[in-house]
Design a protein around this motif. Structure first.
Motif, PDB file in Angstrom:
ATOM      1  N   GLU A  89      93.377  51.503  70.624  1.00 25.81           N
ATOM      2  CA  GLU A  89      94.128  50.253  70.853  1.00 25.81           C
ATOM      3  C   GLU A  89      93.292  49.358  69.864  1.00 25.81           C
ATOM      4  O   GLU A  89      92.130  49.365  69.764  1.00 25.81           O
ATOM      5  CB  GLU A  89      94.111  49.674  72.343  1.00 25.81           C
ATOM      6  N   LYS A  90      93.963  48.225  69.493  1.00 27.90           N
ATOM      7  CA  LYS A  90      93.240  47.181  68.755  1.00 27.90           C
ATOM      8  C   LYS A  90      92.139  46.697  69.463  1.00 27.90           C
ATOM      9  O   LYS A  90      92.171  46.398  70.584  1.00 27.90           O
ATOM     10  CB  LYS A  90      94.263  46.144  68.527  1.00 27.90           C
ATOM     11  N   GLU A  91      90.996  46.374  68.325  1.00 30.86           N
ATOM     12  CA  GLU A  91      89.897  45.932  69.113  1.00 30.86           C
ATOM     13  C   GLU A  91      89.805  44.911  69.986  1.00 30.86           C
ATOM     14  O   GLU A  91      89.084  44.672  70.922  1.00 30.86           O
ATOM     15  CB  GLU A  91      88.701  46.073  68.018  1.00 30.86           C
ATOM     16  N   GLU A  92      90.709  43.831  69.402  1.00 31.87           N
ATOM     17  CA  GLU A  92      90.586  42.524  70.071  1.00 31.87           C
ATOM     18  C   GLU A  92      91.214  42.501  71.486  1.00 31.87           C
ATOM     19  O   GLU A  92      91.237  41.845  72.386  1.00 31.87           O
ATOM     20  CB  GLU A  92      91.265  41.553  69.305  1.00 31.87           C
ATOM     21  N   PHE A  93      91.969  43.708  71.857  1.00 33.37           N
ATOM     22  CA  PHE A  93      92.618  43.983  73.235  1.00 33.37           C
ATOM     23  C   PHE A  93      91.881  45.038  74.135  1.00 33.37           C
ATOM     24  O   PHE A  93      92.264  45.023  75.223  1.00 33.37           O
ATOM     25  CB  PHE A  93      94.280  44.280  73.012  1.00 33.37           C
ATOM     26  N   ARG A  94      91.358  45.797  73.385  1.00 34.84           N
ATOM     27  CA  ARG A  94      90.685  47.098  74.122  1.00 34.84           C
ATOM     28  C   ARG A  94      90.357  47.053  75.322  1.00 34.84           C
ATOM     29  O   ARG A  94      90.396  47.705  76.438  1.00 34.84           O
ATOM     30  CB  ARG A  94      89.632  48.002  73.031  1.00 34.84           C
ATOM     31  N   HIS A  95      89.491  45.932  75.411  1.00 39.32           N
ATOM     32  CA  HIS A  95      88.696  45.636  76.625  1.00 39.32           C
ATOM     33  C   HIS A  95      89.417  44.673  77.884  1.00 39.32           C
ATOM     34  O   HIS A  95      88.931  44.386  78.730  1.00 39.32           O
ATOM     35  CB  HIS A  95      87.499  44.833  76.527  1.00 39.32           C
ATOM     36  N   ARG A  96      90.672  44.402  77.184  1.00 48.32           N
ATOM     37  CA  ARG A  96      91.681  43.458  78.244  1.00 48.32           C
ATOM     38  C   ARG A  96      92.708  44.425  79.037  1.00 48.32           C
ATOM     39  O   ARG A  96      93.491  43.568  79.626  1.00 48.32           O
ATOM     40  CB  ARG A  96      92.169  42.276  77.268  1.00 48.32           C
ATOM     41  N   PHE A  97      92.683  45.623  79.102  1.00 51.85           N
ATOM     42  CA  PHE A  97      93.660  46.102  80.021  1.00 51.85           C
ATOM     43  C   PHE A  97      93.029  46.403  81.219  1.00 51.85           C
ATOM     44  O   PHE A  97      92.791  47.372  81.787  1.00 51.85           O
ATOM     45  CB  PHE A  97      93.840  47.561  79.309  1.00 51.85           C
ATOM     46  N   THR A  98      92.897  45.083  81.989  1.00 47.71           N
ATOM     47  CA  THR A  98      92.474  45.083  83.289  1.00 47.71           C
ATOM     48  C   THR A  98      93.292  44.398  84.508  1.00 47.71           C
ATOM     49  O   THR A  98      92.850  43.999  85.467  1.00 47.71           O
ATOM     50  CB  THR A  98      91.083  44.009  83.192  1.00 47.71           C
ATOM     51  N   LEU A  99      94.502  44.347  84.144  1.00 50.29           N
ATOM     52  CA  LEU A  99      95.375  43.598  84.878  1.00 50.29           C
ATOM     53  C   LEU A  99      95.444  44.414  86.412  1.00 50.29           C
ATOM     54  O   LEU A  99      95.707  45.575  86.270  1.00 50.29           O
ATOM     55  CB  LEU A  99      96.716  43.478  84.431  1.00 50.29           C
ATOM     56  N   GLY A 100      95.032  43.740  87.403  1.00 46.12           N
ATOM     57  CA  GLY A 100      95.308  44.330  88.788  1.00 46.12           C
ATOM     58  C   GLY A 100      94.227  45.349  89.191  1.00 46.12           C
ATOM     59  O   GLY A 100      93.827  45.075  90.429  1.00 46.12           O
ATOM     60  N   ALA A 101      93.721  46.280  88.109  1.00 45.35           N
ATOM     61  CA  ALA A 101      92.735  47.161  88.830  1.00 45.35           C
ATOM     62  C   ALA A 101      92.105  47.817  87.485  1.00 45.35           C
ATOM     63  O   ALA A 101      93.080  48.157  86.593  1.00 45.35           O
ATOM     64  CB  ALA A 101      93.055  48.195  89.674  1.00 45.35           C
ATOM     65  N   VAL A 102      91.003  47.758  87.262  1.00 49.17           N
ATOM     66  CA  VAL A 102      90.319  48.481  86.207  1.00 49.17           C
ATOM     67  C   VAL A 102      90.040  49.962  86.486  1.00 49.17           C
ATOM     68  O   VAL A 102      90.040  50.300  87.526  1.00 49.17           O
ATOM     69  CB  VAL A 102      88.832  48.058  86.023  1.00 49.17           C
ATOM     70  N   PRO A 103      90.720  50.523  85.559  1.00 53.08           N
ATOM     71  CA  PRO A 103      90.962  52.139  85.700  1.00 53.08           C
ATOM     72  C   PRO A 103      89.351  52.682  85.663  1.00 53.08           C
ATOM     73  O   PRO A 103      88.517  52.227  85.279  1.00 53.08           O
ATOM     74  CB  PRO A 103      91.360  52.688  84.608  1.00 53.08           C
ATOM     75  N   SER A 104      89.339  53.842  86.383  1.00 54.16           N
ATOM     76  CA  SER A 104      87.879  54.509  86.258  1.00 54.16           C
ATOM     77  C   SER A 104      88.268  56.037  85.928  1.00 54.16           C
ATOM     78  O   SER A 104      89.310  56.565  86.286  1.00 54.16           O
ATOM     79  CB  SER A 104      87.342  54.570  87.812  1.00 54.16           C
ATOM     80  N   GLU A 105      87.156  56.541  85.556  1.00 53.14           N
ATOM     81  CA  GLU A 105      87.378  58.150  85.257  1.00 53.14           C
ATOM     82  C   GLU A 105      87.978  58.981  86.265  1.00 53.14           C
ATOM     83  O   GLU A 105      88.603  59.863  86.134  1.00 53.14           O
ATOM     84  CB  GLU A 105      85.721  58.806  84.679  1.00 53.14           C
ATOM     85  N   GLY A 106      87.703  58.610  87.592  1.00 47.92           N
ATOM     86  CA  GLY A 106      87.976  59.425  88.766  1.00 47.92           C
ATOM     87  C   GLY A 106      89.451  59.318  89.040  1.00 47.92           C
ATOM     88  O   GLY A 106      89.943  60.107  89.779  1.00 47.92           O
ATOM     89  N   GLU A 107      90.057  58.402  88.348  1.00 45.08           N
ATOM     90  CA  GLU A 107      91.785  58.343  88.840  1.00 45.08           C
ATOM     91  C   GLU A 107      92.336  59.784  88.211  1.00 45.08           C
ATOM     92  O   GLU A 107      92.177  60.171  86.952  1.00 45.08           O
ATOM     93  CB  GLU A 107      92.393  57.431  87.849  1.00 45.08           C
TER      94      GLU A 107
END
Length: 219
Positions: free
Chosen positions: A201-219
């Motif tokens: 994803e574009k660098e400016e947005f990459r860290h912003r996919f956080t709505l509602g719950a931050v994903p984790s590797e365990g998902e």
């Protein structure tokens, strides 16, 4: 307030489905938090994923086909489909509202909220600032189908595991088939991603996919 609800971009879609691999799993509990943050927790239609352990692409295509079949039977104008590993941009509602506003004025078959771009950049759709025309975009974690394409997809995709296995052998996956259709658009910026494709994803947005719950590797 009420005005904010009225302008919610999701009102454009006649139905919103989420394909869920396991309703008892942590993954679904986390996805529900994201859907709540999008204001969709009361309207989301849960579709239990068709599970095909021998090749998950078979089950994926059958799940999408089945939802499109239901949408046609219910005479819906369009249907939005999420998969339960979709993650969303913090400002999804704001950005999606602008993309949907432009989409309303166009003939469209498939509308992606995100996808795997394979390093490509896409051109803006004619006269648009918030819609692009993707080439070779893959992934089906967040996309909408317009009724104009229901018959095309239902005619092309078989409806049994056995027949779909043969179709997948020839076509690889539903996300390899959809780019062959015309009138395809993608939201700009992309508002839905997956953990596995976040690095592209574009660098400016990459860290912003956080709505509602931050994903984790365990998902």
């Amino acid at each position: 307030g009420i005005l904010a609800l009225q302008t919610m971009p999701f009102f454009f879609f006649d139905a919103v489905y989420c394909i869920v691999t396991d309703t008892k799993a942590v993954r679904w509990a986390v996805m529900r938090k994201r859907l709540r943050a999008l204001g969709l927790d009361r309207v989301i239609r849960v579709f239990p994923a068709v599970m095909t352990t021998e090749n998950h692409h078979i089950g994926c295509a059958l799940s999408h086909r089945s939802i499109i079949s239901r949408a046609r039977k219910q005479n819906l104008s369009n249907v939005l489909v999420f998969e339960d590993d979709a993650i969303f941009l913090d400002e999804t509602l704001h950005f999606l509202q602008r993309s949907v506003h432009e989409l309303k004025a166009r003939d469209w078959n498939v509308f992606y909220l995100g996808g795997h771009a394979w390093g490509r950049t896409f051109s803006p759709a004619e006269g648009c600032s918030f819609l692009e025309r993707p080439v070779g975009l893959t992934c089906t974690h967040a996309l909408a189908y317009n009724r104009s394409v229901f018959d095309v997809i239902l005619d092309e995709l078989p409806d049994t595991v056995e027949d779909m296995a043969g179709w997948i052998e020839r076509n690889r996956a539903i996300d390899q088939f959809l780019p062959r259709l015309d009138n395809i658009f993608v939201a700009a910026p992309i508002v839905a991603s997956q953990l596995s494709i976040l690095p592209q994803e574009k660098e400016e947005f990459r860290h912003r996919f956080t709505l509602g719950a931050v994903p984790s590797e365990g998902e």
